[in-house]
Write a protein that holds these residues in place. Structure first.
Motif, PDB file in Angstrom:
ATOM      1  N   TYR A 239       0.825  -1.213   0.000  1.00 21.86           N
ATOM      2  CA  TYR A 239       0.000   0.000   0.000  1.00 21.86           C
ATOM      3  C   TYR A 239       0.854   1.256   0.000  1.00 21.86           C
ATOM      4  N   TYR A 240       1.955   1.253   0.743  1.00 23.30           N
ATOM      5  CA  TYR A 240       2.766   2.460   0.861  1.00 23.30           C
ATOM      6  C   TYR A 240       3.387   2.861  -0.473  1.00 23.30           C
ATOM      7  N   HIS A 241       3.675   1.886  -1.322  1.00 21.05           N
ATOM      8  CA  HIS A 241       4.225   2.220  -2.635  1.00 21.05           C
ATOM      9  C   HIS A 241       3.245   3.103  -3.421  1.00 21.05           C
ATOM     10  N   PHE A 242       1.972   2.743  -3.381  1.00 25.09           N
ATOM     11  CA  PHE A 242       0.967   3.530  -4.108  1.00 25.09           C
ATOM     12  C   PHE A 242       0.732   4.880  -3.438  1.00 25.09           C
ATOM     13  N   LYS A 243       0.798   4.898  -2.116  1.00 26.19           N
ATOM     14  CA  LYS A 243       0.689   6.176  -1.397  1.00 26.19           C
ATOM     15  C   LYS A 243       1.851   7.089  -1.764  1.00 26.19           C
ATOM     16  N   ALA A 244       3.054   6.523  -1.863  1.00 32.58           N
ATOM     17  CA  ALA A 244       4.231   7.320  -2.226  1.00 32.58           C
ATOM     18  C   ALA A 244       4.113   7.864  -3.646  1.00 32.58           C
ATOM     19  N   ILE A 245       3.495   7.092  -4.544  1.00 35.40           N
ATOM     20  CA  ILE A 245       3.304   7.557  -5.921  1.00 35.40           C
ATOM     21  C   ILE A 245       2.449   8.827  -5.931  1.00 35.40           C
ATOM     22  N   ILE A 246       1.366   8.815  -5.159  1.00 31.19           N
ATOM     23  CA  ILE A 246       0.481   9.984  -5.107  1.00 31.19           C
ATOM     24  C   ILE A 246       1.190  11.175  -4.473  1.00 31.19           C
ATOM     25  N   ILE A 247       1.860  10.925  -3.343  1.00 28.17           N
ATOM     26  CA  ILE A 247       2.528  12.022  -2.632  1.00 28.17           C
ATOM     27  C   ILE A 247       3.642  12.620  -3.482  1.00 28.17           C
ATOM     28  N   ALA A 248       4.471  11.750  -4.065  1.00 27.16           N
ATOM     29  CA  ALA A 248       5.593  12.243  -4.865  1.00 27.16           C
ATOM     30  C   ALA A 248       5.128  12.845  -6.183  1.00 27.16           C
ATOM     31  N   GLY A 249       3.992  12.354  -6.705  1.00 24.80           N
ATOM     32  CA  GLY A 249       3.537  12.805  -8.009  1.00 24.80           C
ATOM     33  C   GLY A 249       2.825  14.131  -8.023  1.00 24.80           C
ATOM     34  N   MET A 250       2.425  14.629  -6.848  1.00 24.42           N
ATOM     35  CA  MET A 250       1.650  15.863  -6.831  1.00 24.42           C
ATOM     36  C   MET A 250       2.451  17.080  -7.299  1.00 24.42           C
ATOM     37  N   GLY A 251       3.752  17.059  -7.091  1.00 29.86           N
ATOM     38  CA  GLY A 251       4.566  18.153  -7.620  1.00 29.86           C
ATOM     39  C   GLY A 251       4.554  18.166  -9.136  1.00 29.86           C
ATOM     40  N   LEU A 252       4.648  16.990  -9.741  1.00 31.52           N
ATOM     41  CA  LEU A 252       4.608  16.882 -11.196  1.00 31.52           C
ATOM     42  C   LEU A 252       3.213  17.194 -11.726  1.00 31.52           C
ATOM     43  N   PHE A 253       2.188  16.854 -10.960  1.00 30.51           N
ATOM     44  CA  PHE A 253       0.818  17.235 -11.290  1.00 30.51           C
ATOM     45  C   PHE A 253       0.718  18.756 -11.426  1.00 30.51           C
TER      46      PHE A 253
ATOM     47  N   ASP B 287      13.198   3.141  10.013  1.00 31.64           N
ATOM     48  CA  ASP B 287      12.371   3.918   9.076  1.00 31.64           C
ATOM     49  C   ASP B 287      11.654   3.009   8.101  1.00 31.64           C
ATOM     50  N   MET B 288      12.361   1.983   7.647  1.00 29.49           N
ATOM     51  CA  MET B 288      11.769   1.043   6.706  1.00 29.49           C
ATOM     52  C   MET B 288      10.616   0.284   7.349  1.00 29.49           C
ATOM     53  N   GLU B 289      10.766  -0.061   8.624  1.00 31.32           N
ATOM     54  CA  GLU B 289       9.726  -0.794   9.350  1.00 31.32           C
ATOM     55  C   GLU B 289       8.451   0.042   9.477  1.00 31.32           C
ATOM     56  N   LYS B 290       8.578   1.384   9.519  1.00 29.38           N
ATOM     57  CA  LYS B 290       7.417   2.254   9.675  1.00 29.38           C
ATOM     58  C   LYS B 290       6.495   2.223   8.467  1.00 29.38           C
ATOM     59  N   VAL B 291       7.070   2.066   7.274  1.00 29.46           N
ATOM     60  CA  VAL B 291       6.264   2.242   6.069  1.00 29.46           C
ATOM     61  C   VAL B 291       6.062   0.955   5.280  1.00 29.46           C
ATOM     62  N   LEU B 292       6.957  -0.007   5.411  1.00 28.99           N
ATOM     63  CA  LEU B 292       6.827  -1.264   4.678  1.00 28.99           C
ATOM     64  C   LEU B 292       6.570  -2.405   5.649  1.00 28.99           C
ATOM     65  N   ASP B 293       5.917  -3.422   5.158  1.00 30.06           N
ATOM     66  CA  ASP B 293       5.549  -4.556   6.007  1.00 30.06           C
ATOM     67  C   ASP B 293       6.744  -5.481   6.192  1.00 30.06           C
TER      68      ASP B 293
END
Length: 527
Positions: free
Chosen positions: A16-30, A248-254
């Motif tokens: 799930y976090y991968h898709f969340k990161a896509i949206i968060i990171a992509g908003m600047g390009l949007f 940090d990795m444990e916080k966002v990835l399973d």
């Protein structure tokens, strides 16, 4: 543990976090795409509002003003890519990530307010805020690409970065749809007193509203962007803190920290890239890669920005913009952009998302450059026919330039710099490559203005310009073939180790030449 962190990142399943990161990171390009593609209809509105009494060409903004509006944002983008790229490597990706987004949000709102209502004051104010908008947009390019590349696993990394970049397509679509809705809303509100040869005062509000609405989606993601942890690769490889990287990795990835540590004792990943950015060692190891990334991006943006500006001539020849009111004119321009986005631009982005990890970056980039070149030749050589007639075939060819740009070098030039370079140089080198692209965009703008001097497209000049763009695309294909390395299916560390091994071989060879009778220590060879 440090090496296990990197291995766990490369082996991590899609979550799930991968898709969340896509949206968060992509908003600047949007926001970047929204700003670029809302400008054509906004320029129509500004021409109606502030150039109604232009004696030379009624409602037409002079080319020098158009060039200045685009040039200010390009200048800001160049500076932003260089500055934020360097800061991303020195301070960390996360620390400066929110700053670039906030710059975009505040500058978009500032563009809408553009102090006062006199022509000179409005244009100067708009140019001022667009410069700072460019700073934010430029900063977002290297940071978004680097963050997504460092979070993704090696098998789907290309698709994830391409998905971030595909947010540009949604930005283009959103800008056109917002423009259409705002135009029709203001047209309905002023229907009783609206005429084709008079611009109501409310039109001065419409273009401001369109610009400010573009800041809303980006502003909504600010909180989540600030909550993102630093990338594990930066923490482990640059800050040399493997334990914090695992946390940090444990916080966002399973992935549990105990899973990462269970196979071995704590171990810091070795960072063989001890040479500085400005050094002969860097040039020997990464100079060709940086040349390839920067040159292909420069060549691509010459063509891509020229195609975007070329829309003004399509409006003139293929859209009936005469004897219509101000809002309907902006609506028609935005509707045309919507059709191009749906039919060509957005499909191009998602073709890349699907094929990038199957075909590879290099082949897609070469194919895109080749097809763009062929299409430019097909448009340019018989331009005496295309440029003077309404023709559906011409519109199809024009749409193909966007399809193959996005299913080709426009996307891959964004991806490859985020994969080729070591973690401590990754953001900086991406920023340098992107900055060269915007320099190319500036040259493309000058070439287009030369071909359409005084808003009058000259058939011979347009033919020369379009055929030249075809040649530039073929040159981009040649540079890709000769200098671009394939990164598909390999971890970021594997790309780095390959180049660092070349440096070690060079050092050992130099030592052997200087001391022919002295054997090279085994420890140095093992390095």
């Amino acid at each position: 543990m440090g090496l296990r962190v990197l291995s766990a990142l490369d082996a991590a399943k899609i979550q799930y976090y991968h898709f969340k990161a896509i949206i968060i990171a992509g908003m600047g390009l949007f926001t970047d795409a929204y700003d670029l593609f809302c400008i054509p209809p906004i320029m129509k509105l500004l021409g109606r509002v502030y150039y109604e009494d232009n004696p030379h060409d009624k409602y037409q903004i002079p080319q020098v003003v158009l060039a200045t509006m685009l040039g200010t944002v390009l200048l800001g983008t160049v500076i932003g890519q260089l500055v934020f790229g360097i800061l991303g490597d020195r301070m960390g990706r996360r620390r400066v990530y929110g700053i670039s987004l906030m710059l975009m949000v505040l500058s978009s709102v500032g563009c809408g307010f553009s102090i006062c209502r006199t022509k000179t004051c409005v244009l100067v104010s708009l140019g001022f805020f667009r410069f700072f908008l460019g700073l934010g947009i430029g900063g977002d390019y290297p940071l978004s690409a680097t963050i997504m590349s460092e979070f993704a696993n090696k098998n789907t990394r290309g698709a994830f970065i391409a998905a971030v970049f595909s947010m540009q397509g949604l930005g283009i679509l959103a800008s056109s749809m917002v423009t259409m809705v705002v135009s029709k809303t203001f047209e309905a509100a002023a229907s009783k007193k609206l005429s084709n040869d008079h611009t109501p005062e409310d039109a001065d509000i419409a273009w401001r509203l369109i610009l400010m609405l573009g800041a809303v989606p980006a502003g909504l993601t600010y909180y989540w962007r600030m909550m993102m942890p630093e990338t594990a690769r930066y923490t482990a490889l640059v800050e040399n803190n493997a334990l914090q990287a695992a946390k940090d990795m444990e916080k966002v990835l399973d992935v549990s920290i105990f899973q990462i540590a269970e196979d071995g004792p704590m171990q810091q990943p070795q960072n063989p890239s001890s040479y500085p950015l400005i050094s002969m060692q860097f040039l020997r190891v990464h100079g060709i890669d940086l040349f390839s990334c920067a040159t292909t991006w420069l060549l691509l943006d010459i063509a891509f920005y020229s195609s975007s500006l070329f829309q003004s001539q399509i409006y003139r020849n293929n859209l009936d913009l005469q004897d219509t009111n101000v809002y309907n004119e902006a609506f028609k321009v935005a509707f045309f952009q919507t059709m191009v986005a749906i039919a060509a631009t957005i499909p191009g982005y998602w073709f890349t998302v699907y094929f990038i990890d199957r075909i590879g970056r290099k082949k897609i980039q070469m194919m895109g450059f080749l097809c763009m070149g062929i299409v430019y030749f097909a448009i340019g050589i018989p331009y005496h026919y295309w440029g003077t007639n309404k023709n559906k075939g011409f519109l199809v060819l024009y749409g193909l330039t966007f399809f193959f740009a996005n299913f080709g070098p426009n996307t891959t030039t964004f991806i490859v710099p985020a994969e080729l370079f070591p973690a401590r140089f990754r953001s900086t080198c991406h920023g340098i490559s992107g900055a060269m692209g915007k320099v190319g965009a500036f040259f493309g703008t000058l070439g287009f203005l030369w071909a359409t001097k005084n808003n009058d497209p000259r058939i011979k000049a347009m033919r020369i310009a379009l055929v030249s763009l075809g040649g530039i695309c073929l040159l981009g294909m040649a540079v890709t073939y000769m200098f671009t390395r394939e990164t598909n299916g390999r971890s970021l560390e594997e790309n780095e180790k390959e180049k660092d091994s070349e440096l070690c071989f060079f050092r050992c060879s130099m030592d052997a030449d200087r001391h022919p009778k002295t054997s090279v220590p085994e420890e140095e060879i093992a390095l």
